[in-house]
Every structure is written in structure tokens, then in C-alpha cells.
Design an enzyme around this catalytic site. Structure first.
Site: not given
Length: 352
Positions: A258, A133
Site C-alpha cells: 500500500h 494494513c
């Protein structure tokens, strides 16, 4: 009854954090699938989950669940994928794996459809891998810039959401936030640590009111597994096996999405205008960049959306070949479930 025209899909790990997002994504995207089978560990078998507006019963993971399946998306721990993906592939299923088990296998393409979608056709093991990710939060934008300017060095710092550590990460942050809310904690050395005690969950330090310069497990010479993934995966996806990459991964008190600061050096001189145009027109990327108006991507705005968001686009002060960027991407959507779904869709188009 099986749909003979459209391919049959299995979602393995349907009850997990990424699996839950996956079912939502499958219900939102163009419906190209015939039957969708939901598969999970035996303890989740029999549960009913909604996908495409229908209730579907979860089956226990076994060899038989792959009978008649064309594509299987795996959202399971590495060791489960390592065991079961080859079993599914041996039955003629194309496996799209979201774990780390096969990412660096030279016979398994590591696919980001906007960057290297052509690689899905060459899959000698019958397995396709989905990147980590953190890598996915930046690589779509970087791929577009690399295609134009030729990337030659990458320096990255990540600001990673706790959901990257699964449900336990989210529960840990929420528990710690309720513990510190309304207190004066965070004003004296060690006060936060004493209040939190051993309840740090999957993190080595308290994550509420704090940043933790660590994500993943220990690797050689003090590097973390998460940092090595960003380096190794960026090289493989971009086809640059010797690309110099420096990474520091940091965990921050954000639930999902993120962020990364990116310092990227290119073969040729870059301009901010050129970079902004590339970013603004790249598929899967949104340019959101007006610091004068206080506009740049933050997890609070990006969470729940599909694209990579890019802001703070600057040319490096001391290097006319380098760009500075701030990038945000939802680590459960594009960072996991969405990219997996996009890969599966490329395979479905090929099978149809």
C-alpha cells in the site's frame, strides 16, 4: 515434546494469505518460540506446512488446540476471531488478533510496537489487536513525527494493493491483466468494463488499467469501512481521540504494498531537515528521498520488505506547521503478519 523454557505459539489461519507470510516471518526472525502449532479450518486440517525448516501438520480449529498454548496469533476473518479469540483467552492464552473484530474495543489495546508497545501489558480481555494494513503502512512514521512535533490534523489518500482484498483480489487483477495485455483497451469510454464484464472479483469496478476510489464496505454518509478504520485506528494508536482525520481510500493495480500521500499538520512549526532526521532515525522506518535522482518509494521496490518507506518529504507550501509525505509499506508484512509477530514477541518477552 513441549519446550518448557520457551512459550508455545499457535498460528490460527496458517493457510491463508497472511498466515503464509507469517510462517515465512517466523522462520526469518529470532527463534524465541518453543512449539509452534499451526491451526486452520477443518478443510485444511492434515496439510503440512514448513515453518523454521520443519514440516508441521495443520490441526483443525477447536477448543483443544489451545491446550498448553501461551500465545495465539489469529489471521482469520472477523467473525471467526469474534467467536474463537475469547475461547482461547478463557484458557489463559494471550491472543494477538489481526482481524477487525476487536480493534476498537476499549478493553483491547491496538498495538504498534514502535509507537505504543507499552500498551501490551494492560489486556483485561486477554486479547491484543493488530491495526488494519492501511493504517500500519503509515503509522510508524507518523508516530515518530507526532512524538516530536505533536500531530493536530491528518489528511490521507491511500493507493491500496489488491492483496488487501485477499487471494481473490490478486487473482482478479492477474486475470484482468492477461485479458487486457496486448490490446488497445482503455482508450474508449466503457471498453474496459465491457471486456472485463462481471469478472470484477471483490472490487466494484475493473482494477487493471484503472483506479477504483473505493475500498471496504459502505458506511454512513458515503464513507467506506476502510476510510473509517484509518481514522479510528490512528486516533486510538496515537492516543488522540479527537484528531481531525480526512481519508480517501483508492484501490490501484498493484499486487502487494500500500502507498499513501500524507498531509500532516502539527502543533509547532516543522522543518524538512528536522523531519528527515526523525524519519531516518525512527525504528522500522526508511527515508528514501531524492527526487532529483528519481528516488522515492514505490511498491515495486518496497514489496517483500519490513519497514515503512518514506519519500517526497516537503513542508506544505502554505502552512509552516504541515508536512507532505509519500509512504509505502508491504501490506502483508508490516501491514499484517510482521506487526502481529512483533506484538507476540513483546508478550513472549514478558512471559519468559
Amino acid at each position: 515434546m513441549a519446550d518448557k523454557v520457551r512459550p508455545t505459539l499457535a498460528v490460527v489461519g496458517a493457510t491463508g494469505a497472511v498466515g503464509t507470510v507469517m510462517l515465512r516471518i517466523l522462520s526469518q526472525r529470532a527463534d524465541i518460540w518453543g512449539e509452534i502449532r499451526l491451526v486452520a479450518s477443518p478443510r485444511s486440517a492434515g496439510r503440512k506446512l514448513a515453518v523454521r525448516g520443519e514440516e508441521v501438520e495443520v490441526a483443525a480449529l477447536s477448543e483443544e488446540v489451545f491446550d498448553g498454548v501461551d500465545v495465539a496469533m489469529f489471521d482469520v476473518p472477523d467473525e471467526v476471531a469474534a467467536q474463537w479469540a475469547p475461547i482461547a483467552a478463557a484458557k489463559g492464552v494471550v491472543v494477538v488478533d489481526n482481524s477487525g473484530a476487536f480493534r476498537m474495543d476499549p478493553e483491547v489495546p491496538l498495538v504498534v510496537p514502535e509507537v505504543n508497545g507499552h500498551t501490551v501489558r494492560n489486556r483485561p480481555r486477554g486479547i491484543l489487536a493488530n491495526p488494519n494494513c492501511t493504517t500500519l503502512s503509515m503509522i510508524v512514521a507518523l508516530g515518530a513525527l507526532h512524538a516530536e512535533y505533536g500531530l493536530r490534523e491528518l489528511v490521507v489518500s491511500s493507493y491500496q494493493a489488491v492483496s488487501g482484498a485477499g487471494r481473490a483480489g490478486v487473482e482478479t487483477l492477474r486475470r484482468q491483466i492477461s485479458l487486457v495485455a496486448g490490446t488497445e483497451l482503455g482508450t474508449g469510454p466503457g471498453d474496459l468494463r465491457r471486456a472485463v464484464g462481471d469478472a470484477t472479483g471483490p472490487f466494484p469496478e475493473p482494477v487493471a488499467l484503472n483506479v477504483v476510489p473505493w475500498a471496504g464496505s459502505l458506511r454512513a454518509d458515503g464513507w467506506s469501512s476502510e476510510e473509517m478504520k484509518v481514522r479510528d485506528e490512528s486516533r486510538k494508536i496515537l492516543g488522540l481521540p479527537k484528531l481531525p482525520v480526512a481519508v480517501t481510500c483508492v484501490r490501484v493495480p498493484v499486487v502487494t504494498t500500500h502507498s499513501l500521500t500524507v498531509h500532516a499538520r502539527f502543533q509547532d512549526e516543522v522543518t524538512v531537515e528536522g523531519a528527515r532526521e526523525i524519519i531516518a532515525t525512527a525504528p522500522g522506518v526508511v527515508l528514501f528521498d531524492n527526487p532529483a535522482a528519481g528516488e522515492f518509494p514505490t511498491p515495486a521496490d518496497v514489496v517483500g520488505t519490513d519497514p515503512t518507506w518514506v519519500g517526497r518529504v516537503r513542508r506544505a507550501l502554505d502552512d509552516p506547521t504541515a508536512l507532505e509525505l509519500f509512504v509505502c509499506g508491504d501490506n502483508l508484512r508490516k501491514g499484517a503478519a510482521l506487526n502481529t509477530a512483533q506484538i507476540a514477541e513483546l508478550v513472549a518477552a514478558e512471559l519468559s
